[in-house]
Design a protein around this motif. Structure first.
Motif: not given
Length: 380
Positions: A327-328, A344-346, A349, A351
């Motif tokens: 995620p980071e 990626p999480a920002r 989102g 995955s």
């Protein structure tokens, strides 16, 4: 070691300040005592220079030196025959003109190193102290321009002084009048011809050139390559990498190879630097050097500290997600083949399971640790 040289410089500075205070305002100050002050200033400067050579990131080696240089210029005015600072500045002797040039050069270096600390009190105080030397910019500039018509040996120093007076009069490079930018470019080109080994001339050229609508990226790359060849400043390597990245995005394949090499080298050099992931410059929608948008114009932050992007100046870049570690941390391969880090999480989102090789658009920032993608959006 750096600290020892700084201590030596500070001891000499204390001695010279004591001597200055005893003669301050004395229009009949003995010339022998004034020359002794000047000699100690030079010795003090040598100590601070050694401090900077050993540890270029130690801001005290710059600040302490600037402070004593401003002190000696103020002192020299106080014992001079001139009734105002404008006439004094118009008639500086070569030693004092050199000290003013050095103080401004050291301040330029400090500003480059402390771009993130917008409220650096030391830098602001030094800047203000230099600003206070001027009372009438137009008259000072006129006086220095007149010096250039005479047979003198320190014309490059005079030209740099004129350039900085233009910028100080306008408050910042961003607000220098277009016709003054053209005058500045002419002056600095003459300096580059006369002093090809002095990287500071090219730094000033670059600051002026990015305000111009007529200087292309290739010309800038040639100049910054010379800056890199004559200076070990990481900033020269950084801007060379940024310029080659812009060329790569615009379709120049050889620049893609050069950008990759420079990005790797700079990332390695700055691996322990505190602000290595901060983006000092951003990819914009202008032409030529206007492609570069400085941090202060590119983004701001809202009340929750979230980034707000200046959509009027920035331009999104295309690419595809090539790697997601978690995620980071992930990478985007730009259409030109270069790689940019993203989180990626920002936002959307992203995955690893569903978004590898997905086409995206994003804002691009240039950090010392490489390219960084922000506000990433899927486009398929």
């Amino acid at each position: 070691d750096s600290l020892l040289y700084h201590m030596k410089g500070m001891c000499l500075r204390a001695i010279v300040r004591d001597k200055i205070n005893k003669l301050l305002g004395n229009k009949n100050a003995p010339q022998s005592e004034v020359l002794e002050i000047y000699n100690i200033i030079d010795e003090c400067g040598e100590a601070f220079e050694e401090c900077r050579i050993i540890n270029p990131s130690n801001e005290h080696g710059y600040i302490s030196h600037i402070q004593i240089l401003v002190n000696v210029i103020d002192f020299s005015y106080s014992i001079s025959r001139f009734k105002n600072k404008t006439d004094f500045l118009r008639n500086l002797n070569s030693w004092l003109q050199e000290k003013l040039d050095l103080a401004e050069e050291l301040l330029d270096s400090m500003k480059l190193q402390t771009q993130l600390r917008m409220n650096n009190a030391y830098v602001e105080q030094c800047d203000l102290s230099l600003q206070e030397l001027y009372e009438n910019y137009s008259l000072v500039i006129e006086g220095w321009n007149n010096l250039l018509t005479k047979t003198i040996t320190d014309k490059p120093i005079i030209r740099r002084s004129i350039i900085r007076a233009y910028v100080r009069r306008a408050k910042s490079w961003d607000t220098v009048d277009t016709k003054d930018i053209e005058k500045i470019l002419k002056l600095i080109e003459e300096n580059i011809q006369e002093e090809p080994q002095k990287g500071n001339n090219i730094y000033l050229w670059f600051q002026a050139a990015r305000q111009s609508d007529r200087i292309d990226i290739n010309t800038a790359i040639d100049k910054v390559s010379n800056w890199r060849a004559t200076s070990d400043m990481d900033e020269s390597l950084y801007y060379l990498g940024v310029l080659h990245t812009i060329q790569a995005i615009e379709g120049t394949s050889i620049s893609k190879i050069k950008a990759e090499k420079i990005i790797r080298e700079l990332s390695e050099r700055k691996r322990n630097a505190p602000y290595r992931t901060h983006c000092y410059e951003w990819f914009g929608n202008g032409y030529f050097l206007k492609r570069l948008v400085p941090y202060k114009n590119a983004i701001s932050r809202d009340d929750t500290n979230e980034l707000i992007f200046n959509t009027e100046l920035l331009e999104k870049v295309t690419g595809k997600i090539s790697f997601i570690k978690g995620p980071e941390a992930g990478n985007i391969e730009l259409t030109c083949g270069l790689s940019a880090f993203f989180i990626p999480a920002r936002g959307y989102g992203f995955s690893r399971d569903k978004d590898l090789n997905r086409n995206v658009i994003f804002y691009l920032g240039f950090s010392y640790d490489g390219l960084r993608a922000f506000d990433v959006e899927a486009v398929d």
